[in-house]
Design a protein around this motif. Sequence first.
Motif, PDB file in Angstrom:
ATOM      1  N   TYR A 120       3.961   8.948  -9.986  1.00 62.38           N
ATOM      2  CA  TYR A 120       3.379   7.609  -9.860  1.00 62.38           C
ATOM      3  C   TYR A 120       2.314   7.389 -10.934  1.00 62.38           C
ATOM      4  N   LYS A 121       2.340   6.175 -11.524  1.00 58.04           N
ATOM      5  CA  LYS A 121       1.308   5.772 -12.481  1.00 58.04           C
ATOM      6  C   LYS A 121       0.711   4.464 -11.978  1.00 58.04           C
ATOM      7  N   PHE A 122      -0.563   4.495 -11.613  1.00 54.23           N
ATOM      8  CA  PHE A 122      -1.183   3.346 -10.955  1.00 54.23           C
ATOM      9  C   PHE A 122      -1.914   2.430 -11.937  1.00 54.23           C
ATOM     10  N   PHE A 123      -1.655   1.134 -11.744  1.00 51.09           N
ATOM     11  CA  PHE A 123      -2.331   0.107 -12.535  1.00 51.09           C
ATOM     12  C   PHE A 123      -2.783  -1.003 -11.591  1.00 51.09           C
ATOM     13  N   GLU A 124      -3.835  -1.693 -11.977  1.00 50.25           N
ATOM     14  CA  GLU A 124      -4.353  -2.789 -11.157  1.00 50.25           C
ATOM     15  C   GLU A 124      -3.535  -4.056 -11.406  1.00 50.25           C
ATOM     16  N   ILE A 125      -3.051  -4.675 -10.320  1.00 46.84           N
ATOM     17  CA  ILE A 125      -2.231  -5.890 -10.467  1.00 46.84           C
ATOM     18  C   ILE A 125      -2.655  -6.965  -9.469  1.00 46.84           C
ATOM     19  N   GLN A 126      -2.198  -8.176  -9.746  1.00 42.47           N
ATOM     20  CA  GLN A 126      -2.330  -9.295  -8.811  1.00 42.47           C
ATOM     21  C   GLN A 126      -0.968  -9.431  -8.151  1.00 42.47           C
ATOM     22  N   ILE A 127      -0.821  -8.993  -6.910  1.00 44.15           N
ATOM     23  CA  ILE A 127       0.513  -8.856  -6.307  1.00 44.15           C
ATOM     24  C   ILE A 127       1.247 -10.175  -6.124  1.00 44.15           C
ATOM     25  N   GLU A 128       0.507 -11.292  -5.919  1.00 44.61           N
ATOM     26  CA  GLU A 128       1.207 -12.564  -5.727  1.00 44.61           C
ATOM     27  C   GLU A 128       1.964 -12.982  -6.996  1.00 44.61           C
ATOM     28  N   ASN A 129       1.439 -12.610  -8.169  1.00 43.54           N
ATOM     29  CA  ASN A 129       2.122 -12.916  -9.437  1.00 43.54           C
ATOM     30  C   ASN A 129       3.424 -12.120  -9.546  1.00 43.54           C
ATOM     31  N   LEU A 130       3.383 -10.847  -9.110  1.00 46.86           N
ATOM     32  CA  LEU A 130       4.577  -9.999  -9.147  1.00 46.86           C
ATOM     33  C   LEU A 130       5.660 -10.559  -8.225  1.00 46.86           C
ATOM     34  N   ILE A 131       5.264 -10.984  -7.025  1.00 48.79           N
ATOM     35  CA  ILE A 131       6.230 -11.536  -6.059  1.00 48.79           C
ATOM     36  C   ILE A 131       6.876 -12.806  -6.612  1.00 48.79           C
ATOM     37  N   GLN A 132       6.068 -13.656  -7.260  1.00 47.97           N
ATOM     38  CA  GLN A 132       6.586 -14.894  -7.846  1.00 47.97           C
ATOM     39  C   GLN A 132       7.647 -14.595  -8.908  1.00 47.97           C
ATOM     40  N   LYS A 180      -7.306  -7.639  -6.239  1.00 51.80           N
ATOM     41  CA  LYS A 180      -6.339  -6.838  -6.984  1.00 51.80           C
ATOM     42  C   LYS A 180      -6.148  -5.488  -6.299  1.00 51.80           C
ATOM     43  N   THR A 181      -4.968  -4.923  -6.484  1.00 50.43           N
ATOM     44  CA  THR A 181      -4.683  -3.617  -5.890  1.00 50.43           C
ATOM     45  C   THR A 181      -4.025  -2.716  -6.929  1.00 50.43           C
ATOM     46  N   LYS A 182      -4.303  -1.428  -6.843  1.00 52.38           N
ATOM     47  CA  LYS A 182      -3.720  -0.476  -7.801  1.00 52.38           C
ATOM     48  C   LYS A 182      -2.389   0.035  -7.271  1.00 52.38           C
ATOM     49  N   VAL A 183      -1.340  -0.168  -8.060  1.00 50.19           N
ATOM     50  CA  VAL A 183       0.005   0.254  -7.647  1.00 50.19           C
ATOM     51  C   VAL A 183       0.762   0.804  -8.856  1.00 50.19           C
ATOM     52  N   ASP A 184       1.862   1.490  -8.565  1.00 50.12           N
ATOM     53  CA  ASP A 184       2.846   1.801  -9.597  1.00 50.12           C
ATOM     54  C   ASP A 184       3.749   0.576  -9.661  1.00 50.12           C
ATOM     55  N   LEU A 185       3.596  -0.209 -10.721  1.00 50.76           N
ATOM     56  CA  LEU A 185       4.261  -1.506 -10.834  1.00 50.76           C
ATOM     57  C   LEU A 185       5.772  -1.408 -10.656  1.00 50.76           C
ATOM     58  N   GLU A 186       6.401  -0.457 -11.332  1.00 49.49           N
ATOM     59  CA  GLU A 186       7.859  -0.309 -11.282  1.00 49.49           C
ATOM     60  C   GLU A 186       8.347  -0.009  -9.869  1.00 49.49           C
ATOM     61  N   LYS A 187       7.599   0.842  -9.160  1.00 49.01           N
ATOM     62  CA  LYS A 187       8.046   1.280  -7.829  1.00 49.01           C
ATOM     63  C   LYS A 187       7.796   0.207  -6.769  1.00 49.01           C
ATOM     64  N   ILE A 188       6.676  -0.499  -6.870  1.00 47.89           N
ATOM     65  CA  ILE A 188       6.422  -1.598  -5.923  1.00 47.89           C
ATOM     66  C   ILE A 188       7.414  -2.730  -6.164  1.00 47.89           C
ATOM     67  N   GLN A 189       7.777  -2.945  -7.427  1.00 50.11           N
ATOM     68  CA  GLN A 189       8.814  -3.932  -7.750  1.00 50.11           C
ATOM     69  C   GLN A 189      10.134  -3.532  -7.099  1.00 50.11           C
ATOM     70  N   MET A 190      10.435  -2.229  -7.100  1.00 42.89           N
ATOM     71  CA  MET A 190      11.652  -1.708  -6.471  1.00 42.89           C
ATOM     72  C   MET A 190      11.655  -2.024  -4.974  1.00 42.89           C
ATOM     73  N   VAL A 191      10.500  -1.841  -4.320  1.00 40.69           N
ATOM     74  CA  VAL A 191      10.371  -2.115  -2.876  1.00 40.69           C
ATOM     75  C   VAL A 191      10.603  -3.598  -2.596  1.00 40.69           C
ATOM     76  N   LEU A 192       9.908  -4.451  -3.352  1.00 36.86           N
ATOM     77  CA  LEU A 192      10.013  -5.899  -3.133  1.00 36.86           C
ATOM     78  C   LEU A 192      11.429  -6.403  -3.404  1.00 36.86           C
ATOM     79  N   GLU A 193      12.051  -5.905  -4.468  1.00 35.65           N
ATOM     80  CA  GLU A 193      13.432  -6.320  -4.791  1.00 35.65           C
ATOM     81  C   GLU A 193      14.391  -5.916  -3.677  1.00 35.65           C
ATOM     82  N   ASN A 194      14.193  -4.710  -3.133  1.00 36.10           N
ATOM     83  CA  ASN A 194      15.060  -4.252  -2.047  1.00 36.10           C
ATOM     84  C   ASN A 194      14.912  -5.122  -0.808  1.00 36.10           C
ATOM     85  N   LEU A 195      13.670  -5.428  -0.422  1.00 40.17           N
ATOM     86  CA  LEU A 195      13.424  -6.217   0.789  1.00 40.17           C
ATOM     87  C   LEU A 195      13.892  -7.658   0.640  1.00 40.17           C
TER      88      LEU A 195
END
Length: 394
Positions: free
Chosen positions: A240-252, A280-295
Motif C-alpha cells: 500500500y502507498k498512501f496519499f491524501e485525497i478528497q474522496i468525493e472527487n474520486l467518486i465523481q 481529506k483522508t489518506k488512502v492507496d488511490l488505486e486500491k480504493i478506486q478498485m473497491v469503489l468500482e467493484n461496489l
Amino acid sequence: MTNFLKKEKHDLEEVIKYQNSLIELDKIAKMLIKRDLALTDSKEKLIKEKGKVDAVINSLTDGLIMIDLEQKIILINPKAQSILNVTKEEKLIGKVLSELVNFPQIKELYEVLAKTEGHCREKQCELILKESIEKIYEMQTTLVVTETQETIGTLIILHDVTRERLINKMKSEFITIAAHQLRTPLTGIKWSLEMINTGTITEEEEKEFLDKAYQSNERMIKLVNSLLIVSHLDEGRFVYKFFEIQIENLIQEIIENFKIQIKNKAIKCIFDKPKIPLSKTKVDLEKIQMVLENLIDNAIKYTPQNGKIIISLKENNNKIEVSIKDSGMGISKENQERLFTKFFRSTEALKIETSGSGLGLFIAKNIIEAHGGQIWVKSKEGRGSTFYFTLPID
C-alpha cells in the motif's frame, strides 16, 4: 613408685588414644560434611535439570501425554490439558484413561487408542475433537524404553493439523474454482475463433464473434488479476502507498466512467455529494478506486432496468462513511454472512449474473480493513441492498 609410674603411663596412653579418636572423629565429620555438601550440590543440580526438562515439556506446542503399562497417566503437559479441555485443578496424574471417559475429549482419545491398540504413527492416526470449531490432530504414539530395554510406558504426541488441512482444502477449492472460471471464457474464445476460421460467416457475424472473443478475453484478464491479488493478499505481499485525497472527487470520476452502463440500463444514479467538502483522508488511490468500482459495478449489475442507485457520503466520529444503495433483488440473511468470503456468490446474484469470480467483495474487505476501516451490508430480499464502508480521517 613403680605402680605410680605404671598408672601414669596407662593414663597417658588413654589420653593419646582419646586424642587419636577425636582426630579420627574429626576426619569422619569433615568427610560426612563434604559428602553432604556434595549430595546437596547434586540435589540442587538435579532440581535445576528437572526444572529445565519441565520448562521444555511445558512450552511444547504439541500435546504430550505419557501413560504407564496400566494406562495410568504419569505425565501431561499444559498443551495436552488444553487440547483435552481439562483444567489444572482437575488432577489427571495417576488416573487410568478408561476411568476418565466422562471427559468428552479424553473419551475420544481413549477410543482412538483402543481401535489402534495403542499403535499410532504420524499421518496414520487422527483425533478429531469437536470444540467451537472442529479441530484435527495427528496422533503419534511411541513406547518408552529404558537403557536396560525395559518398557515402562507409552508416549502420546498430539499435533494440531487443523490449519494445514484447511489450507489444503482451500488450495483444492481455489484450483477447482479458478479452473472452472477460466474454462468458460476460454471456451467462448475457442468457439468464436472456430466460427471465424470456417469462413462461412458474414462480415457482420465475424465482427460479432470477434467482439465476443474480446469480451471473453477481458473477462479472463480480470479473473487472472483478481486471482493474483488474492494470492498477494494471502502471502502478505499486497503493498500500500498512501496519499491524501478528497474522496468525493474520486467518486465523481468513477461515476463518470460508468456512464455508458448506467445509460444502457436507464438507471437513475444519484450522487448525494456533501455541500461542504469533507476532510481529506489518506488512502492507496488505486486500491480504493478498485473497491469503489467493484461496489458501483455490482450496484449497476444487480439493479433492474429503470432502477435507482444512490451514493452517499458523510463524516462523523473522525471517519468518512461511504454508502452505495441499489434497488435490486436484495440478499438473504444467510447469504449476507458469507458475502465477503473468498469465491462466494449469493444465490440471488447467480440468477441475474452467471459470470463472476466471487472475489470482488473479498478483495474489497481486505483493502478497507488494511486502511483501518470497516465494510458491511444491509439488505432485505426484494428491497435492494446498501453497502457501507468507512475510512479513518487521521
